[in-house]
Design a protein around this motif. Structure first.
Motif, PDB file in Angstrom:
ATOM      1  N   ASN A  77       0.861  -1.182   0.000  1.00  0.00           N
ATOM      2  CA  ASN A  77       0.000   0.000   0.000  1.00  0.00           C
ATOM      3  C   ASN A  77       0.894   1.229   0.000  1.00  0.00           C
ATOM      4  O   ASN A  77       1.596   1.486   0.980  1.00  0.00           O
ATOM      5  CB  ASN A  77      -0.909  -0.011   1.230  1.00  0.00           C
ATOM      6  N   ASP A  79       1.482   5.444  -1.045  1.00  0.00           N
ATOM      7  CA  ASP A  79       0.980   6.761  -1.455  1.00  0.00           C
ATOM      8  C   ASP A  79       1.853   7.288  -2.584  1.00  0.00           C
ATOM      9  O   ASP A  79       3.091   7.362  -2.458  1.00  0.00           O
ATOM     10  CB  ASP A  79       1.014   7.735  -0.276  1.00  0.00           C
ATOM     11  N   VAL A  81       3.285  10.244  -4.576  1.00  0.00           N
ATOM     12  CA  VAL A  81       3.500  11.660  -4.280  1.00  0.00           C
ATOM     13  C   VAL A  81       4.303  12.321  -5.401  1.00  0.00           C
ATOM     14  O   VAL A  81       5.020  11.657  -6.153  1.00  0.00           O
ATOM     15  CB  VAL A  81       4.235  11.835  -2.930  1.00  0.00           C
ATOM     16  N   GLN A 214       0.631  14.409  -2.124  1.00  0.00           N
ATOM     17  CA  GLN A 214       0.047  13.100  -2.434  1.00  0.00           C
ATOM     18  C   GLN A 214      -0.873  13.221  -3.626  1.00  0.00           C
ATOM     19  O   GLN A 214      -1.780  14.059  -3.657  1.00  0.00           O
ATOM     20  CB  GLN A 214      -0.705  12.543  -1.233  1.00  0.00           C
ATOM     21  N   THR A 217      -3.247   6.804  -4.264  1.00  0.00           N
ATOM     22  CA  THR A 217      -2.741   5.644  -3.528  1.00  0.00           C
ATOM     23  C   THR A 217      -2.894   4.417  -4.409  1.00  0.00           C
ATOM     24  O   THR A 217      -3.913   4.255  -5.093  1.00  0.00           O
ATOM     25  CB  THR A 217      -3.516   5.435  -2.217  1.00  0.00           C
TER      26      THR A 217
END
Length: 400
Positions: A77, A79, A81, A214, A217
């Motif tokens: 998992n 993020d 960015v 961000q 995801t």
């Protein structure tokens, strides 16, 4: 004229007659009562013992499981960015799409960083040319010094110029790599196969201005983790069983894990243990454990509440009885057993897991005991019954 009878002469006769009638009635009542009593004694018949169904326990092997509840978690998992500053130029995927590793997802104003890369590459080319010139001058000065045509100071200057050119080239090469990295950051790609969430920024928005922004995801759904906790007593029991069987920690990590959702019957998802913490959580008295399962059909999503079981031991010749035959009181669970004289006994037992509608009896029952399986209300402890021997059959397992 006839003389009339005096009442005084009639009274004695009437009194005797009345006494005789009363005596006759009393005698009749006593005789009737005797007759009725004799009739009752002659017609009373002891009722037969009530019929109840009994059966001997079923013997078979079963697997003892450690059961717990847990939650699924993503295998990966991340993020996504923005690692460079610029205006978002394009979004190259659909929200919620499954993408492969390396797929371009976002583009951040690449032209500026491409020019910086070309500038760094040009500076590197110039540094290479300067180094070649410095090395040629150094070799020439070396030859002249050997012929004593120039002073040693001239050679030292040439040596310094060569070393400085080499350092300049190294710096130029580093600048080129940094420019290439920054240029690569303008194209945000998927680091692995997974599902990308909805984008959090819009095209034309400035990103990465003061800190990494961000963008979205990405979640890997195959395989998938399941996290659960094991209480201290179960940990001690499993460790003792592992020592008895000579299992190593690596062997324990290969134990199968079975998982079922709330809406599923049984445990259709199979995997294996992946991790066990080194210490117990003192606040909860439990050991965090994790399993990993294949999830190619994506039936499991991160965050699901699941039922988990891990096989711990294989028990041979276990005794099974119908679950409906068990009773409970303040002292615990019990069974009604018919002894050799057909008298009902209440037997305290320790129960195990339920399989196919049959309950494992771990303690308090023998293999040849006759257990009351039907007619429980007619089976009173200490009373005699008429047992009807039946055979125990497995029932379809209910959803757990």
């Amino acid at each position: 004229m006839k003389a009339s009878r005096s009442p005084a002469r009639l009274r004695p006769y009437g009194t005797v007659a009345q006494k005789g009638a009363a005596a006759w009635r009393a005698g009749f009542a006593i005789a009737a009562m005797g007759i009725l009593s004799a009739c009752e004694q002659n017609t009373f018949v002891q009722p037969p013992p009530p019929k109840v169904d009994v059966a001997v326990p079923v013997q078979r092997s079963f697997t003892r499981y450690l059961e717990a509840t847990g939650n699924t978690a993503a295998f990966k998992n991340v993020d996504l960015v923005a690692r460079v500053q610029g205006f978002l130029q394009s979004i190259n995927y659909k929200d919620g799409a499954y993408v492969k590793e390396g797929t371009s997802l976002f583009t951040i104003e690449p032209d500026t960083y491409k020019l910086k890369l070309e500038q760094a590459q040009a500076a590197e080319t110039g540094s290479q040319a300067s180094l070649r010139q410095a090395e040629a001058d150094f070799k020439r000065q070396q030859e002249l010094v050997q012929r004593q045509a120039v002073s040693q100071a001239t050679l030292d200057t040439s040596t310094a110029n060569r070393d400085n050119a080499q350092a300049n080239l190294l710096q130029a090469q580093v600048n080129t790599k940094i420019a290439a990295v920054n240029y690569g950051y303008t194209n945000v790609t998927a680091p692995f196969d997974g599902v990308v969430s909805a984008h959090l920024v819009s095209i034309g928005e400035l990103v990465g201005a003061s800190s990494p922004t961000q963008l979205a995801t990405i979640v890997a759904l195959e395989p998938i983790y399941v996290n659960f906790n094991v209480n201290e007593q179960d940990v001690l029991r499993i460790r003792a069983e592992a020592r008895r069987r000579g299992l190593t920690p690596d062997d324990l990590r290969q134990l199968p894990v079975e998982v079922g959702l709330q809406t599923e019957t049984g445990f259709p998802h199979k995997g294996k243990l992946d991790y066990a913490a080194a210490t117990l959580n003192q606040a909860t008295g439990t050991l965090p454990v994790r399993g990993v399962l294949p999830n190619s059909d994506r039936a499991l999503l991160p965050g699901f509440f699941v039922r988990v079981r891990v096989p711990v031991d294989e028990v041979q010749n276990a005794l099974f009885v119908p679950d409906v035959a068990l009773g409970a009181d303040q002292a615990g669970r019990y069974l009604l057993v018919v002894n050799g004289e057909n008298i009902v006994e209440q037997r305290k037992v320790r129960v195990g897991p339920l399989e196919d509608g049959l309950r494992v009896i771990e303690e308090g029952l023998k293999a040849d005991d006759r257990v009351v399986t039907a007619g429980l209300l007619r089976a009173i402890p200490g009373q005699k019954v008429d047992p009807q021997l039946k055979k125990i059959e497995a029932q379809p397992a209910a959803a757990k």
